[in-house]
Design a protein around this motif. Sequence first.
Motif, PDB file in Angstrom:
ATOM      1  N   LEU A 137       7.021  -0.759  -6.951  1.00  0.00           N
ATOM      2  CA  LEU A 137       7.402  -1.171  -5.597  1.00  0.00           C
ATOM      3  C   LEU A 137       8.882  -1.518  -5.510  1.00  0.00           C
ATOM      4  O   LEU A 137       9.516  -1.291  -4.490  1.00  0.00           O
ATOM      5  CB  LEU A 137       6.547  -2.358  -5.129  1.00  0.00           C
ATOM      6  N   ALA A 138       9.430  -2.060  -6.586  1.00  0.00           N
ATOM      7  CA  ALA A 138      10.861  -2.384  -6.601  1.00  0.00           C
ATOM      8  C   ALA A 138      11.673  -1.098  -6.466  1.00  0.00           C
ATOM      9  O   ALA A 138      12.664  -1.040  -5.740  1.00  0.00           O
ATOM     10  CB  ALA A 138      11.220  -3.103  -7.891  1.00  0.00           C
ATOM     11  N   ARG A 139      11.217  -0.060  -7.151  1.00  0.00           N
ATOM     12  CA  ARG A 139      11.922   1.227  -7.161  1.00  0.00           C
ATOM     13  C   ARG A 139      11.974   1.840  -5.757  1.00  0.00           C
ATOM     14  O   ARG A 139      12.973   2.450  -5.373  1.00  0.00           O
ATOM     15  CB  ARG A 139      11.214   2.176  -8.137  1.00  0.00           C
TER      16      ARG A 139
ATOM     17  N   ARG B 195       7.193   9.150  -3.587  1.00  0.00           N
ATOM     18  CA  ARG B 195       6.836   9.616  -4.931  1.00  0.00           C
ATOM     19  C   ARG B 195       6.168   8.508  -5.746  1.00  0.00           C
ATOM     20  O   ARG B 195       6.487   8.281  -6.909  1.00  0.00           O
ATOM     21  CB  ARG B 195       8.059  10.163  -5.672  1.00  0.00           C
ATOM     22  N   LEU B 196       5.245   7.824  -5.076  1.00  0.00           N
ATOM     23  CA  LEU B 196       4.477   6.788  -5.764  1.00  0.00           C
ATOM     24  C   LEU B 196       3.333   7.436  -6.516  1.00  0.00           C
ATOM     25  O   LEU B 196       2.931   8.547  -6.202  1.00  0.00           O
ATOM     26  CB  LEU B 196       3.918   5.785  -4.751  1.00  0.00           C
TER      27      LEU B 196
ATOM     28  N   VAL C 179       4.395  -9.119  -1.944  1.00  0.00           N
ATOM     29  CA  VAL C 179       3.415  -8.436  -2.801  1.00  0.00           C
ATOM     30  C   VAL C 179       3.888  -8.433  -4.258  1.00  0.00           C
ATOM     31  O   VAL C 179       3.113  -8.688  -5.174  1.00  0.00           O
ATOM     32  CB  VAL C 179       3.143  -6.992  -2.302  1.00  0.00           C
ATOM     33  N   ARG C 180       5.176  -8.170  -4.471  1.00  0.00           N
ATOM     34  CA  ARG C 180       5.693  -8.111  -5.845  1.00  0.00           C
ATOM     35  C   ARG C 180       5.534  -9.446  -6.568  1.00  0.00           C
ATOM     36  O   ARG C 180       5.256  -9.471  -7.760  1.00  0.00           O
ATOM     37  CB  ARG C 180       7.163  -7.690  -5.840  1.00  0.00           C
ATOM     38  N   LYS C 181       5.690 -10.542  -5.832  1.00  0.00           N
ATOM     39  CA  LYS C 181       5.530 -11.870  -6.446  1.00  0.00           C
ATOM     40  C   LYS C 181       4.088 -12.117  -6.891  1.00  0.00           C
ATOM     41  O   LYS C 181       3.833 -12.958  -7.728  1.00  0.00           O
ATOM     42  CB  LYS C 181       5.965 -12.969  -5.465  1.00  0.00           C
TER      43      LYS C 181
END
Length: 103
Positions: free
Chosen positions: A4-6, A86-87, A59-61
Amino acid sequence: MEELARVRSDFVSRVTTEILTQLLEALVCDTVLNELEKESILEKNLARADKARSFIDTVRKKGDKACKITIKHLQIKDPSLFSQLRLNSDPSAQQGEVMHHRP
């Protein structure tokens, strides 16, 4: 899981308010987010891009599992955005992608 960071900036620029709301609803149903977190993301951020940024960061946390669930929902709710980003919903396929980093 930094998947998700990407894709954060692409997600922020491409996701629609409608899809974002659907994703929030889905994550509340899956108890990844609670109602308060959902309201907070929607109400504290006026601009669509800010809502999307806040969504990804929240969400990432929550960790890997939350990220995987989010990616799965995105694949179902907006297959076209999912492929544009492109996940990959299959963790074993992601292992292969790591090998392709340029030096």
